[in-house]
Design a protein around this motif. Structure first.
Motif, PDB file in Angstrom:
ATOM      1  N   SER A 152       0.084  17.132  16.307  1.00  0.00           N
ATOM      2  CA  SER A 152       0.523  17.953  17.433  1.00  0.00           C
ATOM      3  C   SER A 152       0.496  17.092  18.688  1.00  0.00           C
ATOM      4  O   SER A 152      -0.555  16.911  19.301  1.00  0.00           O
ATOM      5  CB  SER A 152      -0.410  19.158  17.582  1.00  0.00           C
ATOM      6  N   ILE A 195       8.492  16.760  18.940  1.00  0.00           N
ATOM      7  CA  ILE A 195       7.172  17.397  18.885  1.00  0.00           C
ATOM      8  C   ILE A 195       7.172  18.504  17.834  1.00  0.00           C
ATOM      9  O   ILE A 195       6.271  18.576  16.987  1.00  0.00           O
ATOM     10  CB  ILE A 195       6.774  17.939  20.276  1.00  0.00           C
ATOM     11  N   TYR A 199      11.184  17.356  22.975  1.00  0.00           N
ATOM     12  CA  TYR A 199      10.529  18.557  22.471  1.00  0.00           C
ATOM     13  C   TYR A 199      10.871  18.795  21.005  1.00  0.00           C
ATOM     14  O   TYR A 199      10.046  19.268  20.224  1.00  0.00           O
ATOM     15  CB  TYR A 199      10.913  19.777  23.320  1.00  0.00           C
ATOM     16  N   THR A 257       1.800  12.489  25.938  1.00  0.00           N
ATOM     17  CA  THR A 257       1.599  11.399  24.982  1.00  0.00           C
ATOM     18  C   THR A 257       2.942  10.861  24.508  1.00  0.00           C
ATOM     19  O   THR A 257       3.144   9.650  24.403  1.00  0.00           O
ATOM     20  CB  THR A 257       0.793  11.891  23.751  1.00  0.00           C
ATOM     21  N   LYS A 302       1.374  16.005  22.533  1.00  0.00           N
ATOM     22  CA  LYS A 302       1.616  16.570  23.855  1.00  0.00           C
ATOM     23  C   LYS A 302       2.727  15.750  24.516  1.00  0.00           C
ATOM     24  O   LYS A 302       2.906  14.571  24.222  1.00  0.00           O
ATOM     25  CB  LYS A 302       0.353  16.499  24.721  1.00  0.00           C
ATOM     26  N   ALA A 303       3.467  16.386  25.399  1.00  0.00           N
ATOM     27  CA  ALA A 303       4.546  15.690  26.117  1.00  0.00           C
ATOM     28  C   ALA A 303       3.994  14.469  26.853  1.00  0.00           C
ATOM     29  O   ALA A 303       4.648  13.428  26.915  1.00  0.00           O
ATOM     30  CB  ALA A 303       5.236  16.639  27.080  1.00  0.00           C
ATOM     31  N   GLU A 312       5.236  18.458  14.052  1.00  0.00           N
ATOM     32  CA  GLU A 312       4.291  19.526  13.694  1.00  0.00           C
ATOM     33  C   GLU A 312       4.715  20.192  12.388  1.00  0.00           C
ATOM     34  O   GLU A 312       3.890  20.410  11.497  1.00  0.00           O
ATOM     35  CB  GLU A 312       4.212  20.574  14.804  1.00  0.00           C
TER      36      GLU A 312
END
Length: 116
Positions: free
Chosen positions: A43, A31, A28, A48, A45-46, A35
């Motif tokens: 951006s 991520i 996280y 991905t 996604k988990a 960003e």
């Protein structure tokens, strides 16, 4: 302007490896950092990110370890291996060559003779 997903797909591995070159991170955190550093252009996604991380781990480009946070929660951190540093260098060179070629075409600086 929104960037096409097809353009993002080819650079995701390089971007993740670059983040891990700077410091070890958990999913996280990657991520959020991606960003932030891209002004929200990238951006992930988990769904991905985690398959990508597992693939890199299987290829021995990264290694995972667990560490307890201050809250007592155990997090899985990822670190870049020597092999991963080599892949990052290759990906950066590849990116430079690709963007230089695209820029040459966009700038019209190359004489292209018609093939008859």
């Amino acid at each position: 302007m929104e960037i096409s997903k097809s353009l993002l797909t080819g650079s995701t591995t390089m971007l993740i490896l670059k983040l891990l070159e700077m410091k070890d991170m958990y999913g996280y955190q990657m991520i959020e950092e991606l960003e932030k550093r891209s002004d929200q252009t990238f951006s992930l996604k988990a769904g991905t990110l985690y398959p990508l991380l597992h693939g890199l781990e299987q290829q021995e480009m990264i290694e995972a370890y667990e560490e307890s946070a201050d809250s007592g929660r155990v997090r899985k951190y990822y670190t870049l291996t020597k092999k991963g540093k080599g892949l990052l260098a290759e990906k950066k060179d590849e990116w430079k060559a690709y963007t230089a070629a695209v820029n040459r075409v966009l700038q019209g600086s190359v004489n292209i003779e018609p093939a008859y």
